[in-house]
Structures are given as structure tokens and as C-alpha cells.
Write an enzyme that holds these catalytic residues in place. Sequence first.
Site, PDB file in Angstrom:
ATOM      1  N   ARG A 104       0.855  -1.196   0.000  1.00  5.67           N
ATOM      2  CA  ARG A 104       0.000   0.000   0.000  1.00  5.67           C
ATOM      3  C   ARG A 104       0.889   1.243   0.000  1.00  5.67           C
ATOM      4  O   ARG A 104       1.967   1.244   0.588  1.00  5.67           O
ATOM      5  CB  ARG A 104      -0.945  -0.005   1.196  1.00  5.67           C
ATOM      6  CG  ARG A 104      -0.240  -0.044   2.512  1.00  5.67           C
ATOM      7  CD  ARG A 104      -1.152  -0.560   3.632  1.00  5.67           C
ATOM      8  NE  ARG A 104      -0.330  -1.076   4.703  1.00  5.67           N
ATOM      9  CZ  ARG A 104      -0.043  -0.412   5.824  1.00  5.67           C
ATOM     10  NH1 ARG A 104      -0.544   0.793   6.035  1.00  5.67           N
ATOM     11  NH2 ARG A 104       0.723  -0.943   6.754  1.00  5.67           N
ATOM     12  N   TYR A 150       4.294 -18.071  13.226  1.00  7.29           N
ATOM     13  CA  TYR A 150       5.205 -16.916  13.113  1.00  7.29           C
ATOM     14  C   TYR A 150       6.584 -17.284  13.669  1.00  7.29           C
ATOM     15  O   TYR A 150       7.612 -17.061  13.027  1.00  7.29           O
ATOM     16  CB  TYR A 150       4.598 -15.737  13.873  1.00  7.29           C
ATOM     17  CG  TYR A 150       5.454 -14.496  13.913  1.00  7.29           C
ATOM     18  CD1 TYR A 150       5.940 -13.905  12.751  1.00  7.29           C
ATOM     19  CD2 TYR A 150       5.754 -13.885  15.132  1.00  7.29           C
ATOM     20  CE1 TYR A 150       6.707 -12.748  12.804  1.00  7.29           C
ATOM     21  CE2 TYR A 150       6.514 -12.731  15.185  1.00  7.29           C
ATOM     22  CZ  TYR A 150       6.988 -12.175  14.021  1.00  7.29           C
ATOM     23  OH  TYR A 150       7.746 -11.030  14.073  1.00  7.29           O
ATOM     24  N   ILE A 169       7.749  -4.195  19.701  1.00  4.82           N
ATOM     25  CA  ILE A 169       8.198  -2.813  19.447  1.00  4.82           C
ATOM     26  C   ILE A 169       7.056  -1.842  19.732  1.00  4.82           C
ATOM     27  O   ILE A 169       5.953  -1.989  19.192  1.00  4.82           O
ATOM     28  CB  ILE A 169       8.692  -2.639  17.996  1.00  4.82           C
ATOM     29  CG1 ILE A 169       9.835  -3.624  17.699  1.00  4.82           C
ATOM     30  CG2 ILE A 169       9.145  -1.195  17.765  1.00  4.82           C
ATOM     31  CD1 ILE A 169      10.370  -3.530  16.272  1.00  4.82           C
TER      32      ILE A 169
HETATM   33  N1  SER Z   1       5.503  -8.154  18.061  1.00  6.01           N
HETATM   34  C1  SER Z   1       5.499  -9.515  17.597  1.00  6.01           C
HETATM   35  C2  SER Z   1       4.210 -10.161  17.818  1.00  6.01           C
HETATM   36  O1  SER Z   1       3.593  -9.881  18.817  1.00  6.01           O
HETATM   37  C3  SER Z   1       6.568 -10.301  18.292  1.00  6.01           C
HETATM   38  O2  SER Z   1       7.691 -10.262  17.521  1.00  6.01           O
HETATM   39  O3  SER Z   1       3.823 -10.991  17.045  1.00  6.01           O
END
Ligand code: SER
Length: 319
Positions: free
Chosen positions: A40, A143, A173
Site C-alpha cells: 500500500r 510466526y 516494538i
Molecule cells: N511483536 C510480535 C508479535 O507480537 C513479536 O515479535 O507478534
Amino acid sequence: MHTSSPRILITGAAGQLGTELTAELQKLYGEANVIATDIRTPKNFQGIFENIDVTNTIRLAYLIDKYKITQIYHLVAILSAKGEQNPTLAWQINVEVTRQILEIAREKRLEKVYVPSSIAVFGDKTPKHNAPQYTILNPSTIYGVSKLTCEMLFEYYYQKYNLDVRSLRYPGIISYKAMPGGGTTDYAIDIFHKAVARKPYECFLKPDTYLPMIYMPDALQATLQVMHAEAHKLRVRTSYNIGAMTFSPRQIFEEIQKHLPEFQITYQPDFRQQIADSWVHSIDDSFAREDWGWQPTFDLPAMVADMLVHLQKREMAWA
Ligand code: SER
């Protein structure tokens, strides 16, 4: 602009990290040397921007040639919570696309590649406190599984092809410029938006869920530091542990309440609780400290104060 400047392509440039990293790289190398890409188009973008769906690696390779790219920051990823809703997509984006990017980088002899990893590579068999750099990694999310696979690929491409891939295992973050999407640590950002809007916050994690977190200025600093380090100093070719702070929903709530005494919180844990419970509480980042001088600046009180100043300023501008 001096000709020795690296020519950088960033994927995911409109994302939470990409938005701010792009601006930092532009400051360092000049707008003409930084090519931002995303699926985007960001509003009011300053600089060179190209639309791309990263699964279209033919276009990616074309852009690398077109702009004579020497370094890639590949930031696109499907995070933990969103990944659980679509594991096939998470694998495709996080692993297959990353591997193709490594292939392109190898073929085109790019100088350096940066790809983030995450605390999601840890699992319930990893020591919870001061999780070591080298330890049991048994991720429970797609993930985490995909990021761990990528870490193995980074080391493989480095050993086999001498491709200079660099990586950090980011904690959650925290930032105010662009919203994150689909993570488990996102609660620690959502909570600020409710607080400054003078609304109560319903947290999807339990009050005593401790997770490692980092404030964006420190995450940017770490990224640039590892990318600028001399190659021979890097002992870790999978991905570096970096730590900054650790807190629970209750602690961040109490810290925000010091500034906004009326603020209220309730807890309604959902599927993300299980994800958070499988991660560690704190990180041993001594390799990063020793190899390239990692040193975080922000702790919980400093981060909360800074987040509130910036978000309240924005609230006032919108009011
Ligand atoms: N911020 C990420 C998550 O919560 C962790 O790397 O998936």
C-alpha cells in the site's frame, strides 16, 4: 551525494517499523539512495516509493536492477496473532518470500541483507528469565516457526554463499507513528491510544503477563548498529537477542495512570494469552552488547512519558 553510498531497498516500508526505518535511512544516505516499497502507498510519502506485492519476486528483482540496489531491508512479515489465523499465508510470506529474497541477493551479489527475527522463536522450553542467545527454541506459533526457519537460512546463506545477512530478534516494538498489525505485543500500543482518547482499555492479556519490549528509538538504533558493525565482529549469524525492558499489562497500566489518573483497564484474555505464555519474560543480550555495543536507552517510565507526550500532541492537533 557521494557515490560510495549504499543503495537501499526496503520492503514493508509503510509498516510499523518500515515507516520509521525508512526515514532514518533517508537521513543517513539521502532520499535518492533509499527505495521504499510496500503493497500500500503511504500518505504524504517523501522520497522514492514503488508499489509491490512481495510475492511478486520478478518485480522485486526488476526493481533491484532498476535502482542498482546494494542492500535490502526485508521487513514484510505476518506477525504472531494474524499468522495463527492464516498459517499458510504466514509461511508463504515469512519463509518462501524471504528465501527468494536471499536467492536474489546471492545471485545479484548484494552487499548486505537485513531481515528481522523475533522473540517468537522462543518457546515454553526456553528459560523464561534472561533467555540465552543459544538455548532451546521450540516456538508454538507459525510466526515463530517461520522466523526460526529464516534464522537457519540466514546462517546457511552466510556459511555456504558468504551472503552477509544480519538480523535481530526484536522484542515487542512500541511506537506512535504507524500502527502495528497482528501481533501479540500490540496491546502495549493499543493501551496508549485508549488512554489519550480518555477511554478505558480492555486488555486481551492477563495482568501479570510479562513480555520483553523495546521502544522504537532503541529498535532503530539497534538495527542501524548491527548493520554498520564490521562483519568480522558478528559472532551470531542466525539472529541477535536484544533486550530493552520487560513489563506486564498491569505495570504499563500503572505507569500510564501516573500521568492520567482517570485511566481504567479491564482484562479479557483471548487466544493471544496462550501465545504470550509461550514466550520468555526477559532476554540475555550479551552477544549484542559485546559484538556491536548494544545499549538500550529507554526503560518503562521513560518510554511511557515519551509516548504520552507524542500521542497527546497529536490528539490536540486533531481536536
Ligand atoms: N511483536 C510480535 C508479535 O507480537 C513479536 O515479535 O507478534
